[in-house]
Scaffold this active site. Sequence first.
Site, PDB file in Angstrom:
ATOM      1  NE  ARG A 104      49.752  43.573  40.944  1.00  0.00           N
ATOM      2  CZ  ARG A 104      51.051  44.411  41.399  1.00  0.00           C
ATOM      3  NH1 ARG A 104      50.843  46.001  41.651  1.00  0.00           N
ATOM      4  NH2 ARG A 104      52.136  43.962  42.160  1.00  0.00           N
TER       5      ARG A 104
ATOM      6  CG  ASN B 283      35.097  43.349  42.205  1.00  0.00           C
ATOM      7  OD1 ASN B 283      35.662  42.259  43.145  1.00  0.00           O
ATOM      8  ND2 ASN B 283      35.517  44.910  43.411  1.00  0.00           N
TER       9      ASN B 283
ATOM     10  CG  HIS C 126      33.659  46.645  47.988  1.00  0.00           C
ATOM     11  ND1 HIS C 126      34.996  46.984  47.801  1.00  0.00           N
ATOM     12  CD2 HIS C 126      32.904  47.207  48.529  1.00  0.00           C
ATOM     13  CE1 HIS C 126      35.239  47.444  48.842  1.00  0.00           C
ATOM     14  NE2 HIS C 126      33.803  47.500  49.123  1.00  0.00           N
TER      15      HIS C 126
ATOM     16  CD  GLU D  41      37.640  54.065  31.562  1.00  0.00           C
ATOM     17  OE1 GLU D  41      38.037  55.006  31.439  1.00  0.00           O
ATOM     18  OE2 GLU D  41      37.792  53.759  29.938  1.00  0.00           O
TER      19      GLU D  41
ATOM     20  CG  ASP E 170      35.929  49.069  44.717  1.00  0.00           C
ATOM     21  OD1 ASP E 170      35.284  48.110  44.413  1.00  0.00           O
ATOM     22  OD2 ASP E 170      35.905  49.420  45.946  1.00  0.00           O
TER      23      ASP E 170
ATOM     24  CD  GLU F 182      33.097  38.841  50.647  1.00  0.00           C
ATOM     25  OE1 GLU F 182      33.481  38.163  49.525  1.00  0.00           O
ATOM     26  OE2 GLU F 182      33.777  39.680  50.790  1.00  0.00           O
TER      27      GLU F 182
HETATM   28  C1  GRF Z   1      36.353  39.420  49.617  1.00  0.00           C
HETATM   29  O1  GRF Z   1      36.568  39.551  51.117  1.00  0.00           O
HETATM   30  C2  GRF Z   1      36.328  40.612  49.089  1.00  0.00           C
HETATM   31  O2  GRF Z   1      35.142  40.824  48.626  1.00  0.00           O
HETATM   32  C3  GRF Z   1      37.639  41.545  48.760  1.00  0.00           C
HETATM   33  O3  GRF Z   1      38.972  40.503  48.973  1.00  0.00           O
HETATM   34  C4  GRF Z   1      38.768  39.546  49.511  1.00  0.00           C
HETATM   35  C5  GRF Z   1      39.181  38.369  49.630  1.00  0.00           C
HETATM   36  O4  GRF Z   1      39.232  37.040  49.565  1.00  0.00           O
HETATM   37  N1  GRF Z   1      37.540  41.732  47.465  1.00  0.00           N
HETATM   38  P1  GRF Z   1      38.829  35.446  48.860  1.00  0.00           P
HETATM   39  O5  GRF Z   1      40.219  35.445  49.165  1.00  0.00           O
HETATM   40  O6  GRF Z   1      37.778  35.443  48.249  1.00  0.00           O
HETATM   41  O7  GRF Z   1      39.355  34.852  50.425  1.00  0.00           O
END
Ligand code: GRF
Length: 198
Positions: free
Chosen positions: A90, A106, A108, A141, A144, A173
Amino acid sequence: MKIGILISGRGSNMLAIIDAVKSGEIPNSEVVVVISDKPSAPGLEKSRERGVETVVIERKGRSRDEHDAEIISELQKRNVELVCLAGYMRLLSKGFIHAFENRIVNIHPSLLPSFPGLDVQQQAIDHGVKISGCTVHFVNEDLDAGPIILQRAVEVKDDDTAQTLAARILDEEHGAYVEALRRIALGELSTGAKENAR
Ligand code: GRF
């Protein structure tokens, strides 16, 4: 550093953060709560298994501001200092962003500013990019678009599908999110101010 994590689904980044806090890789920190807007989010069970408190706050037809106000209150009750979005699906209200100004992070799954928004791995493939990756950034705001903390690159292979690419990016990630939070916990990046993210 008291951390609150917001999720909507699987929670693999959440788990990476919880485990890195427990092992001390993210030092002097504690994950005090995981909040999901979806009661069915698989991440909730994983969080409970590791002894981290979970709270479900559904939108239930309320306005974004009302929903966010309840989340803010749960975070503030626990003195959360840093909010980590980990697959939270959200958009945050302005009120939320101001309540935690420069203290929301965050992850991404693209090299921002390329491919903000959703379905980004498919977009990367459709554009024929050869390198994609992930970005950890402070949240402001704009979608991304906040100051970038760090990025990791991932090669896009000729036979990649959105799924295979997403899986390779996801592997990166977890380490990227942990490294970014480690730097914040060490005081190397104390706010989301642009100069600090460089
Ligand atoms: C990840 O690819 C993250 O970059 C994106 O949503 C996905 C979440 O994956 N924002 P998880 O729930 O952390 O496994």
